[in-house]
Design an enzyme around this catalytic site. Sequence first.
Site, PDB file in Angstrom:
ATOM      1  N   GLU A   1      61.651   8.162  19.693  1.00 45.91           N
ATOM      2  CA  GLU A   1      60.497   7.651  20.747  1.00 45.91           C
ATOM      3  C   GLU A   1      59.186   7.641  19.906  1.00 45.91           C
ATOM      4  OE1 GLU A   1      61.387   6.066  23.575  1.00 45.91           O
ATOM      5  OE2 GLU A   1      63.374   6.660  22.557  1.00 45.91           O
TER       6      GLU A   1
ATOM      7  N   ARG B   1      52.619  -6.499  -4.537  1.00 47.69           N
ATOM      8  CA  ARG B   1      52.544  -7.918  -5.502  1.00 47.69           C
ATOM      9  C   ARG B   1      51.140  -8.386  -5.367  1.00 47.69           C
ATOM     10  NH1 ARG B   1      53.024 -12.085  -2.241  1.00 47.69           N
ATOM     11  NH2 ARG B   1      54.210 -13.627  -3.879  1.00 47.69           N
TER      12      ARG B   1
HETATM   13  C1  4GN Z   1      57.694  -0.016  13.424  1.00 42.37           C
HETATM   14  C2  4GN Z   1      58.452   1.048  13.703  1.00 42.37           C
HETATM   15  C3  4GN Z   1      59.376  -1.147  14.488  1.00 42.37           C
HETATM   16  C4  4GN Z   1      57.890  -1.326  13.688  1.00 42.37           C
HETATM   17  C5  4GN Z   1      59.643   0.920  14.420  1.00 42.37           C
HETATM   18  C6  4GN Z   1      57.366  -2.574  13.597  1.00 42.37           C
HETATM   19  C7  4GN Z   1      60.216   3.299  14.740  1.00 42.37           C
HETATM   20  N1  4GN Z   1      60.001  -0.354  14.827  1.00 42.37           N
HETATM   21  N2  4GN Z   1      57.339  -3.595  14.291  1.00 42.37           N
HETATM   22  N3  4GN Z   1      60.554   1.993  14.715  1.00 42.37           N
HETATM   23  O1  4GN Z   1      56.362  -2.421  12.665  1.00 42.37           O
HETATM   24  C8  4GN Z   1      57.923   4.629  17.239  1.00 42.37           C
HETATM   25  C9  4GN Z   1      58.864   3.751  17.970  1.00 42.37           C
HETATM   26  C10 4GN Z   1      58.492   4.581  16.041  1.00 42.37           C
HETATM   27  C11 4GN Z   1      59.656   3.011  17.313  1.00 42.37           C
HETATM   28  C12 4GN Z   1      59.844   3.961  16.005  1.00 42.37           C
END
Ligand code: 4GN
Length: 223
Positions: free
Chosen positions: A113, A151
């Site tokens: 979470e 990059r």
């Molecule tokens: C970043 C972390 C998606 C992203 C993640 C994004 C890790 N998922 N859209 N997952 O950049 C807190 C809840 C960290 C998800 C967890």
Amino acid sequence: MIIDLLSLFPEMLDGVLRTSIVARAQKNQLLHCRPHNLRHWSTRKHRRVDDRPFGGGAGMVIQPEPLAQAIRDLKTEQAFVIYLCPDGTPFTTAIAQQLAQKSHLIFVSGHYEGIDQRIRDKYIDWEISIGDYVLTNGTLAAAVVIDAICRHIPGVLGNAVSLEQDSFSDGLLSPPQYTQPRVFEGMEVPEVLLSGDHAAIDRWRQRQRLERTRQRRPDLLNG
Ligand code: 4GN
């Protein structure tokens, strides 16, 4: 540039670091990436770093102590600490360019979470999201950001032209590209590209970029 990554799955970065342009940047000492396992900073049995959320609910939350200790250990004067999360600032080329100016980045990757809010409040300089979706952990998101930043580090790409003509560099998508053979399964390469008339080719490409952007991403034209 030095990039530290704090993660429960630091090995997820290995493929990216060993491959292609990121690997070459490291070999040429333009970039030095150091993936770290957060469990290294755990003081608990079985190197645990998570616990149940106060207030109840599903999942687990990364505890603040190992993260704080890790960030303090890695931090330098110039360090800039980034947390990857779906509620962060949407990542763009402009942000990649901005981060490429820094000399030391520390990426924090969450799991379950996420991480304790007090770390976000006190230790994180910027929260970034790579898009509106949730990953099981933030390490792949960090890999995406590291690749995009890389990059933009001077000397990393062979010729600066390839950067300038990128999608997004001037807010337009890229034109169609063709290579050998001139006829593939009955489909021909647009005549103008074989003409040798570079001014005409430039005009054609620019028109294609505008048309593509209008059709696929009108939001880029209207701001
Ligand atoms: C970043 C972390 C998606 C992203 C993640 C994004 C890790 N998922 N859209 N997952 O950049 C807190 C809840 C960290 C998800 C967890």
